[in-house]
Design an enzyme around this catalytic site. Sequence first.
Site, PDB file in Angstrom:
ATOM      1  CB  SER A  68      -0.903   0.018   1.235  1.00  0.00           C
ATOM      2  OG  SER A  68      -1.559   1.268   1.369  1.00  0.00           O
ATOM      3  CE1 TYR A  86      -4.143  -1.834   4.736  1.00  0.00           C
ATOM      4  CE2 TYR A  86      -3.246   0.355   4.321  1.00  0.00           C
ATOM      5  CZ  TYR A  86      -3.736  -0.847   3.854  1.00  0.00           C
ATOM      6  OH  TYR A  86      -3.811  -1.072   2.499  1.00  0.00           O
TER       7      TYR A  86
END
Length: 387
Positions: free
Chosen positions: A219, A232
Site C-alpha cells: 500500500s 495498517y
Amino acid sequence: MSTFFSDTAWICLAVPTVLCGTVFCKYKKSSGQLWSWMVCLAGLCAVCLLILSPFWGLILFSVSCFLMYTYLSGQELLPVDQKAVLVTGGDCGLGHALCKYLDELGFTVFAGVLNENGPGAEELRRTCSPRLSVLQMDITKPVQIKDAYSKVAAMLQDRGLWAVINNAGVLGFPTDGELLLMTDYKQCMAVNFFGTVEVTKTFLPLLRKSKGRLVNVSSMGGGAPMERLASYGSSKAAVTMFSSVMRLELSKWGIKVASIQPGGFLTNIAGTSDKWEKLEKDILDHLPAEVQEDYGQDYILAQRNFLLLINSLASKDFSPVLRDIQHAILAKSPFAYYTPGKGAYLWICLAHYLPIGIYDYFAKRHFGQDKPMPRALRMPNYKKKAT
C-alpha cells in the site's frame, strides 16, 4: 558544399527515422503504457540535432535509442498460454476484480477466498470460465493454506505455478495509534504480513518449478506515514520490506518479485458500518479511563467520518492496479515497485526525500485537515497546565 550539406541532411533525416522506427516497433510489442517515453525520445532527437553538431547529435541520439530499445525489450509481455496464478482475497474488492481480469486474459486462476460458499465466491464460479477454481483459503489459518497448496499441486501436476499474488488484507479501525487495541495491531499483522509470508513460504516450491513471479500487494500507506493508519501502515511496510528481501533471495532461483503500492482505490478493505460500530464499541469498552478522558468519546466516534472520506475520494476504477499487476506477472523484466493510483508515487517520494519537518507539514495538511481535536486539547487551560 551544397552536395555535402545535402548528404548530411539526408543522413540526419534517415538515421533518426530508422532508429525511431526500430524503437517504435519494439514499443508496440511492449505493455503499451510507455507513450511518454516515445515523446521524450522524439524531443531528444530534436534537441540533439539542433544544439549539437550533426555527428555528435547522431551519436548521442543513437546511444539513447539503444538504451531505449534495451529497456523496451524487457517490457515485452510474455504470452499467457493459460499460465496458472494464485490470487488471495478473491471474495471482494480488488482481489475479486483481479480474478475476473486474469480469467478474461486466459490465465488458469486459483482464487483463494475467505468463504468458499459466500456471494463473492459464487459470483466467480458463475461468471468466470472453467479455468478458474475457487479455494477455501483463510490466510490466517495455516491448515487451509496447506490444503489449498495440495489441491493446486494436484491440479497442476508437473506444470508449476507461474505467479502468486498476495492480495488479501484488512484495514482495521483507522484512528490514533494510542487508541487502537493490541488486537487490532495483531489482526493487521496476522492478515497483511504473516498471512503473506505463510502463503509465500507454502507455495514457493511451485514457483521454483516455473521460475515465475511473486507479487505482493502492499500500500501507499506502507511507504508514506499517514495519520490514523498506525496498524495498517506498519503491516504494509513489513510487506514492502519482505518483498524487497525476497526479491534479492529468490533471484538465484529465477523468480522475480514485485511490490504493488496502490493508493486511493475504493475496495472493501475499509469494512462496513456495522463492523466499524463494533470496533468503536471494543475501543470504548477497553480503553483505560485516563486515555478515554483525554481523548473524549466524541473524538473516538468522529473517526467514522474517515470512512465517508475514504469512500468519497477513492477511485472505483481498478484498471491502473490491474494493468500493473498484469505487467508484474508477464513482463520479461518487471519493475520491483509499482505505485498505481492518484498521488501514490508522489507521496512515497515525498516521504523518502523531503526533510521530515516539511513532509510532516504537508501530510498533516492533506490527511489530517478535517480531523477533530481530542477533548483535552480543546480545554482552554490545557496549555497552562502543561507549562
